[in-house]
Design a protein around this motif. Structure first.
Motif, PDB file in Angstrom:
ATOM      1  N   HIS A  26       0.825  -1.196   0.000  1.00  0.00           N
ATOM      2  CA  HIS A  26       0.000   0.000   0.000  1.00  0.00           C
ATOM      3  C   HIS A  26       0.858   1.244   0.000  1.00  0.00           C
ATOM      4  O   HIS A  26       1.784   1.391   0.781  1.00  0.00           O
ATOM      5  CB  HIS A  26      -0.920   0.012   1.232  1.00  0.00           C
ATOM      6  N   ALA A  28       0.316   4.335   0.837  1.00  0.00           N
ATOM      7  CA  ALA A  28       0.268   5.312   1.920  1.00  0.00           C
ATOM      8  C   ALA A  28       1.173   4.921   3.082  1.00  0.00           C
ATOM      9  O   ALA A  28       1.546   5.747   3.879  1.00  0.00           O
ATOM     10  CB  ALA A  28      -1.157   5.444   2.429  1.00  0.00           C
TER      11      ALA A  28
ATOM     12  N   LEU B 184      -6.372  -2.137  -0.897  1.00  0.00           N
ATOM     13  CA  LEU B 184      -6.823  -1.156   0.090  1.00  0.00           C
ATOM     14  C   LEU B 184      -6.064  -1.398   1.386  1.00  0.00           C
ATOM     15  O   LEU B 184      -5.902  -2.539   1.808  1.00  0.00           O
ATOM     16  CB  LEU B 184      -8.316  -1.329   0.335  1.00  0.00           C
ATOM     17  N   LYS B 185      -5.652  -0.332   2.033  1.00  0.00           N
ATOM     18  CA  LYS B 185      -4.890  -0.535   3.262  1.00  0.00           C
ATOM     19  C   LYS B 185      -5.737  -1.205   4.332  1.00  0.00           C
ATOM     20  O   LYS B 185      -5.232  -1.890   5.205  1.00  0.00           O
ATOM     21  CB  LYS B 185      -4.326   0.783   3.782  1.00  0.00           C
ATOM     22  N   ASP B 444      -9.546   6.584  -1.495  1.00  0.00           N
ATOM     23  CA  ASP B 444      -8.235   7.004  -0.983  1.00  0.00           C
ATOM     24  C   ASP B 444      -8.311   8.401  -0.382  1.00  0.00           C
ATOM     25  O   ASP B 444      -7.654   8.699   0.620  1.00  0.00           O
ATOM     26  CB  ASP B 444      -7.192   6.986  -2.105  1.00  0.00           C
ATOM     27  N   ASP B 448      -7.096   8.693   3.194  1.00  0.00           N
ATOM     28  CA  ASP B 448      -5.721   9.206   3.270  1.00  0.00           C
ATOM     29  C   ASP B 448      -5.576  10.659   2.864  1.00  0.00           C
ATOM     30  O   ASP B 448      -4.465  11.185   2.862  1.00  0.00           O
ATOM     31  CB  ASP B 448      -4.807   8.365   2.364  1.00  0.00           C
TER      32      ASP B 448
END
Lengths: 198, 484
Positions: A26, A28, B184-185, B444, B448
């Protein structure tokens, strides 16, 4: 001497932790310990079944991604063999509940589409898969209905529920100054607690 | 004994080393690598259990009684665990069977997704019994213990938020597209799957007694118990898991609506430092009580469910929502958007649905407008439904446009599940081509992003309908229409 051993093991644990938490894809998330190669010996000494299982689950996810990346370039026999291996592991993962039915269904559909090129054969394979899903869902539904029908606690509650509803709906005045709805809910809540008390 | 002391010292030393090291964790709420290792050996315990104050009030957080076998295994990471809730928690399915939910625990993080399952709604005998020909509610017979492993039709509509595998990539690869290798995180977070069996968008509190219109069967006793179920789930999470550093509340359809209505109480009672909401296709449109349906098309539906689900009862669901959310106006449930935005200015909140959604819209209008119910053909019916949906959607879009931290993302059309739910199966084809936006950009941005949450709306469905036929969508639609 003991402290030297302790520090050595601690270092191993730290590095082992880094190994476990290899960077994830990921965007981020800042990259952490991406270059840590593999578990050092000290970490291996505290390895447990839980840690091995954890790594195996991670590997499966990576295997799935790798297969689909490589699949278009594999010869049909190799592609089929690898897909079969994934299906086999998928069954195990379903059994140990590390993958949900929804994920499994989508993955099984994807495996068919990745391995069966002929449109007619692919349609047949997908139809067979759909039939498997349908049978599975029907059997599970029947089993659940059967469970409820023979569950003495649930059946006792449903009997009480019927009786309480009839009584409360027929009451000209609700005691306690609460609404009929609230009183009914309280009575049924009490009945459930009694029925399921072990 | 000597070995035990050495091991203990090693663990302590590891902790110290870890804490002395540079930042090793990825995000707020994530464990350091060493902590992950320790978690696998000794799972962390709850650190924010239900407080005495939280056990009071009209909707208290009630725990399982001591000794109750809830099925939880703290060290069973990455396995779907069935968590049983005792009657004493107040939880129950619509048919009176025990309620339960499902947990996929992570060793890596405290961060948690709470995903509420979608599945229609019901407010009378036909819709709550699952009678064919009427749009009803999911799971009228309750929730089997092995629910997460049953290949039922609904399972096929799984969201990428529910599971660890990166199926986004698979779909892209199979369609010859460039793989999107970043999952996806939230897929590595703790995932709480909240099943739906009460037909009340997780918001009701009333035992309804619905007579059989045909008079052939006994009345149906139906527990619209969604709000109490949510409270019981929350109590269990607080009693058994560490407080999430980050928490995402999401779901599609009824699950989206439930995420929206329960956000304020969950947010305050859980107390996560960072919190997100993503309501997929579960809008609560503005409809002042007594307002004209011509201007507020959802008003007849709301009048129905206010009564059927006990929403307006004294100290009932809406009163309680207002307690947690002072800006909420009980006479207009659509006020929840600005109220949430104002109450939680640091949270990032988002709503998304398709302009051409033909599912939630049908629930909203079909049975309340005779001209729709008795339309001469399907095309006329769809056109009339789309007209009302457009009125409601346009007002919601204007509302979210005025809110900094509550984004609205409204693509037009997807050839899957009646354009209902943008985040199921995959995250593709929720694009807004004119603005070069994909649905993932919105997600996102919510999770984020910095600054105001993204707002975007698509004006025309022409580009969406011009896309080539998607074989996966065709297959899924077929399987769903055949009921598997």
């Amino acid at each position: 001497m003991k402290w030297l051993v302790a520090i050595a093991v601690a270092c191993g644990l730290g590095l082992g932790g880094l190994w476990l938490a290899r960077s994830r894809p990921h965007a981020a998330a800042p990259v952490v310990a991406a270059s840590t190669p593999k578990a050092p010996r000290a970490a291996a000494s505290v390895d447990t079944a839980a840690i091995r299982d954890y790594r195996e689950r991670e590997r499966f996810g990576q295997d799935v991604e790798d297969f689909f990346v490589r699949a278009p370039r594999l010869d049909p026999a190799t592609r089929q063999r690898q897909a079969d291996a994934l299906r086999e592991e998928l069954r195990r993962r379903e059994a140990d509940r590390s993958i949900s039915a929804g994920e499994s269904m989508n993955l099984q559909i994807a495996l068919v589409r990745a391995t069966v090129d002929d449109p007619q054969a692919q349609a047949s394979a997908l139809a067979a898969l759909a039939e498997h899903f349908r049978t599975d869902a029907e059997q599970a539904n029947q089993a659940w209905q059967q469970h409820l029908a023979t569950d003495p606690q649930f059946q006792r509650y449903k009997q009480d529920e019927r009786r309480i509803v009839e009584t409360v709906m027929a009451m000209p005045v609700i005691p306690g100054g609460v609404s009929r709805d609230a009183y009914l809910r309280e009575q049924l809540q009490h009945a459930r607690e009694m029925a399921y008390r072990q | 004994m000597s070995l035990r002391r050495t091991s203990l010292a090693a663990l302590l030393g590891g902790f110290l080393l870890c804490n002395a090291a540079p930042v090793l964790h990825a995000e707020e709420g994530d464990y350091t690598p060493l902590q992950v290792l320790l978690n696998l050996i000794s799972p962390p315990r709850a650190d924010h259990p239900v407080t005495p104050d939280q056990r009071l009030g009209p909707y208290p957080l009630l725990s399982n009684p001591a000794g109750f076998a809830d099925g939880f295994k703290p060290g069973a990471y990455d396995q779907w665990q069935t968590i049983q809730l005792a009657p004493e928690t107040g939880a129950i399915c619509g048919n009176g069977s025990p309620y339960k939910f499902f947990l996929l625990r992570s060793a890596q993080t405290t961060n948690t997704v709470i995903y509420m399952e979608g599945g229609g709604a019901c407010w009378d005998y036909g819709s709550c019994t699952g009678q064919s020909g009427i749009r009803g509610a999911r799971n009228p017979n309750g929730i089997p213990d092995n629910y997460m492993t049953i290949s039922n039709p609904g399972a096929l509509l799984v969201s990428p938020f529910v599971g660890r595998l990166n199926l986004l990539d698979l779909v892209n690869l199979l369609n010859g597209e460039k793989p999107q290798l970043q999952p996806l995180k939230t897929q590595q977070w703790n995932i709480v799957y909240v099943p739906y069996c009460t037909g009340d968008i997780y918001s009701g509190d009333r035992v309804a007694v619905y007579p059989d219109p045909s008079g052939q069967h006994e009345p149906l006793v139906w527990h619209h118990n969604g709000l109490r179920n949510e409270r019981a789930v929350l109590a269990w999470l607080k009693d058994h898991l560490p407080r999430p550093g980050q928490m995402l509340s999401t779901g599609c359809s009824a699950g989206g609506t439930g995420s929206l209505t329960n956000y304020a109480a969950r947010r305050k009672d859980m107390g996560s430092p960072r919190s997100f909401l993503l309501d997929d296709s579960g809008p609560i449109f503005s409809a002042p009580a007594g307002g004209s349906p011509a201007n507020y098309p959802s008003e007849p539906l709301f009048a129905q469910i206010r009564q059927a689900w006990g929403l307006d009862d004294a100290n009932g669901p809406l009163s309680t929502l207002q307690h947690y959310l002072p800006g909420f106006d009980r006479s207009d449930m659509g006020s929840i958007y600005p109220a949430l935005s104002a109450e939680f200015p640091a949270d990032r909140l988002g709503h998304t649905h398709f302009w051409q959604d033909l599912n939630y819209s049908s629930y909203s209008y079909e049975r309340f407008y005779p001209e729709i119910a008795h339309a001469p053909d399907e095309a006329t019916k769809e056109r009339l439904i789309h007209q009302l949906w457009a009125i409601d959607t346009n007002r919601l879009r204007q509302t979210t446009d005025g809110l900094n931290n509550f984004g609205g993302y409204f693509p037009q059309y997807r050839a899957l599940n009646e354009s209902h739910c943008t985040t199921i199966v995959d995250l593709r084809n929720g694009d807004i081509q004119a603005q070069h936006l994909e649905l993932i950009d919105f997600i996102d941005n919510v999770l984020d992003g910095q600054g105001p949450v993204l707002h975007a709306s698509e004006a025309s469905d022409a580009a969406d309908r011009a896309k080539p036929v998607d074989a996966l969508y065709v297959l899924v639609n077929q399987l769903l229409s055949n009921g598997l």
